[in-house]
Design an enzyme around this catalytic site. Structure first.
Site, PDB file in Angstrom:
ATOM      1  N   CYS A  35       0.829  -1.218   0.000  1.00  0.00           N
ATOM      2  CA  CYS A  35       0.000   0.000   0.000  1.00  0.00           C
ATOM      3  C   CYS A  35       0.855   1.255   0.000  1.00  0.00           C
ATOM      4  CB  CYS A  35      -0.946   0.012   1.190  1.00  0.00           C
ATOM      5  SG  CYS A  35      -0.108   0.100   2.776  1.00  0.00           S
ATOM      6  N   ASP A  37       2.249   2.690   2.543  1.00  0.00           N
ATOM      7  CA  ASP A  37       2.153   3.488   3.766  1.00  0.00           C
ATOM      8  C   ASP A  37       3.432   3.355   4.594  1.00  0.00           C
ATOM      9  OD1 ASP A  37      -0.311   4.017   2.848  1.00  0.00           O
ATOM     10  OD2 ASP A  37      -1.433   3.208   4.546  1.00  0.00           O
ATOM     11  N   CYS A  60      -2.936   5.566   5.460  1.00  0.00           N
ATOM     12  CA  CYS A  60      -4.396   5.583   5.525  1.00  0.00           C
ATOM     13  C   CYS A  60      -4.888   5.935   6.938  1.00  0.00           C
ATOM     14  CB  CYS A  60      -4.927   4.209   5.127  1.00  0.00           C
ATOM     15  SG  CYS A  60      -4.646   2.969   6.392  1.00  0.00           S
ATOM     16  N   CYS A 104      -2.749  -2.668   8.705  1.00  0.00           N
ATOM     17  CA  CYS A 104      -2.377  -1.347   9.230  1.00  0.00           C
ATOM     18  C   CYS A 104      -1.940  -1.471  10.691  1.00  0.00           C
ATOM     19  CB  CYS A 104      -3.544  -0.375   9.112  1.00  0.00           C
ATOM     20  SG  CYS A 104      -4.413  -0.427   7.527  1.00  0.00           S
TER      21      CYS A 104
HETATM   22 FE1  FES Z   1      -1.707   0.100   4.253  1.00  0.00          FE
HETATM   23 FE2  FES Z   1      -3.434   1.145   5.951  1.00  0.00          FE
HETATM   24  S1  FES Z   1      -3.752   0.694   3.829  1.00  0.00           S
HETATM   25  S2  FES Z   1      -1.329   0.717   6.299  1.00  0.00           S
END
Ligand code: FES
Length: 147
Positions: A35, A37, A60, A104
């Site tokens: 993702c 992040d 996110c 996450c």
């Molecule tokens: Fe990857 Fe939340 S979508 S950490």
């Protein structure tokens, strides 16, 4: 039922302990390749106790909420106790997360561990490497593209 609990929304909209710490004793930066992040965790440690925590998360809403609550869960605790923090405990403290957002919370656990490891490394403190092995998270490998 709402997708996100009130606690998730609260920590997302009013994250605790956000920011950078210039004199941190341990810094952990982790990311999820899928993702994209990134989470950075800063620890201030005195006599084995985490006296202050800050975090910066580029990610996110769930990543922000999990890192925010993780800082609250480890602040004032012994380092050894922070190492016991699991992504499951983080999810429970937030009254749950949707299945595709579990990864996450894994990031939050890993960020805390990475910061503790950095502290141990910088101070020449011996540790069991097993404590720092990557979390086995099914959803981390399947999901992650959405935010
Ligand atoms: Fe990857 Fe939340 S979508 S950490």
């Amino acid at each position: 039922m709402a997708l996100y609990s009130e606690k998730v929304m609260d920590h997302f909209q009013h994250p605790r302990n956000v920011g950078k710490m210039d004199d941190a004793d341990g810094i952990g930066e982790v990311g999820n390749a899928k993702c994209g992040d990134i989470m950075k965790m800063y620890l201030k440690i005195r006599d084995g106790i985490i006296t202050d925590v800050k975090f910066n998360t580029f990610g996110c809403g769930s990543a922000i909420a999990t890192s925010s609550i993780a800082t609250e869960m480890i602040k004032g605790k012994p380092v050894s106790e922070a190492l016991q923090l699991t992504n499951r405990a983080v999810v429970e403290a937030l009254d749950g997360l949707p299945a595709h957002k579990i990864h996450c919370s894994v990031l939050a656990e890993e960020a805390v561990k990475a910061a503790v490891k950095d502290y141990y490394d910088k101070n020449g403190i011996a540790y069991d490497k097993e404590q720092f092995r990557q979390v086995d998270c099914e959803s981390c490998h399947v999901h992650g593209a959405e935010s």
